[in-house]
Design a protein around this motif. Structure first.
Motif, PDB file in Angstrom:
ATOM      1  N   THR A 222       0.842  -1.189   0.000  1.00 15.25           N
ATOM      2  CA  THR A 222       0.000   0.000   0.000  1.00 15.25           C
ATOM      3  C   THR A 222       0.876   1.237   0.000  1.00 15.25           C
ATOM      4  N   TYR A 223       0.407   2.246  -0.713  1.00 17.16           N
ATOM      5  CA  TYR A 223       1.124   3.509  -0.848  1.00 17.16           C
ATOM      6  C   TYR A 223       0.251   4.608  -0.249  1.00 17.16           C
ATOM      7  N   HIS A 224       0.831   5.414   0.630  1.00 14.14           N
ATOM      8  CA  HIS A 224       0.081   6.407   1.402  1.00 14.14           C
ATOM      9  C   HIS A 224       0.737   7.773   1.298  1.00 14.14           C
ATOM     10  N   THR A 225      -0.064   8.803   1.042  1.00 18.84           N
ATOM     11  CA  THR A 225       0.489  10.160   1.013  1.00 18.84           C
ATOM     12  C   THR A 225       0.606  10.752   2.418  1.00 18.84           C
ATOM     13  N   ARG A 226      -0.100  10.195   3.376  1.00 19.52           N
ATOM     14  CA  ARG A 226      -0.016  10.643   4.780  1.00 19.52           C
ATOM     15  C   ARG A 226       0.094   9.403   5.674  1.00 19.52           C
ATOM     16  N   LEU A 227       1.138   8.660   5.470  1.00 20.28           N
ATOM     17  CA  LEU A 227       1.291   7.350   6.105  1.00 20.28           C
ATOM     18  C   LEU A 227       1.139   7.414   7.628  1.00 20.28           C
ATOM     19  N   GLN A 228       1.927   8.209   8.290  1.00 22.60           N
ATOM     20  CA  GLN A 228       1.902   8.237   9.752  1.00 22.60           C
ATOM     21  C   GLN A 228       0.554   8.707  10.293  1.00 22.60           C
ATOM     22  N   ALA A 229      -0.045   9.694   9.662  1.00 22.67           N
ATOM     23  CA  ALA A 229      -1.299  10.260  10.153  1.00 22.67           C
ATOM     24  C   ALA A 229      -2.503   9.347   9.906  1.00 22.67           C
ATOM     25  N   GLU A 230      -2.421   8.506   8.874  1.00 21.55           N
ATOM     26  CA  GLU A 230      -3.623   7.764   8.464  1.00 21.55           C
ATOM     27  C   GLU A 230      -3.504   6.244   8.555  1.00 21.55           C
ATOM     28  N   ILE A 231      -2.356   5.724   8.955  1.00 19.29           N
ATOM     29  CA  ILE A 231      -2.164   4.275   8.924  1.00 19.29           C
ATOM     30  C   ILE A 231      -3.107   3.535   9.869  1.00 19.29           C
ATOM     31  N   ALA A 232      -3.421   4.090  11.010  1.00 15.60           N
ATOM     32  CA  ALA A 232      -4.315   3.399  11.955  1.00 15.60           C
ATOM     33  C   ALA A 232      -5.715   3.253  11.368  1.00 15.60           C
ATOM     34  N   THR A 233      -6.225   4.310  10.748  1.00 16.78           N
ATOM     35  CA  THR A 233      -7.550   4.239  10.114  1.00 16.78           C
ATOM     36  C   THR A 233      -7.527   3.254   8.961  1.00 16.78           C
ATOM     37  N   PHE A 234      -6.475   3.324   8.144  1.00 21.12           N
ATOM     38  CA  PHE A 234      -6.359   2.400   7.022  1.00 21.12           C
ATOM     39  C   PHE A 234      -6.334   0.952   7.515  1.00 21.12           C
ATOM     40  N   ALA A 235      -5.572   0.684   8.562  1.00 21.28           N
ATOM     41  CA  ALA A 235      -5.444  -0.680   9.078  1.00 21.28           C
ATOM     42  C   ALA A 235      -6.791  -1.235   9.544  1.00 21.28           C
ATOM     43  N   LEU A 236      -7.625  -0.397  10.136  1.00 19.93           N
ATOM     44  CA  LEU A 236      -8.961  -0.852  10.554  1.00 19.93           C
ATOM     45  C   LEU A 236      -9.803  -1.262   9.345  1.00 19.93           C
ATOM     46  N   VAL A 237      -9.738  -0.476   8.285  1.00 17.53           N
ATOM     47  CA  VAL A 237     -10.480  -0.823   7.068  1.00 17.53           C
ATOM     48  C   VAL A 237      -9.902  -2.097   6.455  1.00 17.53           C
TER      49      VAL A 237
END
Length: 138
Positions: free
Chosen positions: A83-98
Motif C-alpha cells: 500500500t502507498y500512502h500520502t499521509r502514512l503516519q497520520a492515516e495508517i491506523a484508520t487504514f489498518a482498521l479498514v
C-alpha cells in the motif's frame, strides 16, 4: 502452481478497459494460478477521489475485490499487499482498521510505503496485491 496454463493473461473488468486502452496497463495479470493486481485507488462513481482515507480505502479494497473476481480469485487468495500512502503516519491506523475488515486472519504479508503523491490529485492511498488463485487459507 497450475502448470497447464502458464500463458500470460491480462485481466481488465469491462469498466476498466479505458485504462488499458489509454494508459496501456492491465488491472491485473494472471499466469497460471498467480495474479498480480495493479494499484487500486478509491475513486467514486464519478471517477473522483472519495473524501478521506476511510472512504478511499473502502473503495480501493472493493476495486481490488472486483479485479480479483474477474481473474478467478478472491480476497482470501491474496498473499501479499503493498500500500502507498500520502499521509502514512497520520492515516495508517484508520487504514489498518479498514484493511482488517477485508482481510481477517490469517493475514497476508503487507508493506506500507509513504509517498509524496499518487497518480491523481486528491488520492491518499493506492493498493496493489499478489494472489494465488485457490489458496484461500480459511
Amino acid at each position: 502452481m497450475n502448470t497447464h496454463n502458464l500463458k500470460r493473461q491480462p485481466i481488465n473488468p469491462p469498466h476498466t478497459q479505458v485504462f488499458y486502452d489509454t494508459f496501456h496497463f492491465a488491472q491485473a495479470t494472471r499466469v497460471g494460478d498467480l495474479i498480480w493486481v495493479s494499484g487500486q485507488v478509491g475513486l467514486d462513481s464519478n471517477m473522483q477521489p472519495a473524501d478521506g482515507i476511510e472512504a478511499q480505502s473502502r473503495l480501493a479494497f472493493q476495486a481490488l475485490e472486483r479485479v480479483l473476481e474477474h481473474a478467478g480469485a478472491r480476497l482470501s487468495d491474496v498473499v501479499e499487499l503493498t500500500t502507498y500512502h500520502t499521509r502514512l503516519q497520520a492515516e495508517i491506523a484508520t487504514f489498518a482498521l479498514v484493511k482488517d475488515a477485508y482481510f481477517p486472519a490469517p493475514y497476508p504479508s503487507w508493506t506500507a510505503v509513504g509517498v509524496t503523491e499518487l497518480a491523481l490529485p486528491g488520492l491518499c492511498v493506492e493498493i496493489r496485491a499478489v494472489a494465488v488463485a485457490g489458496c484461500d487459507a480459511s
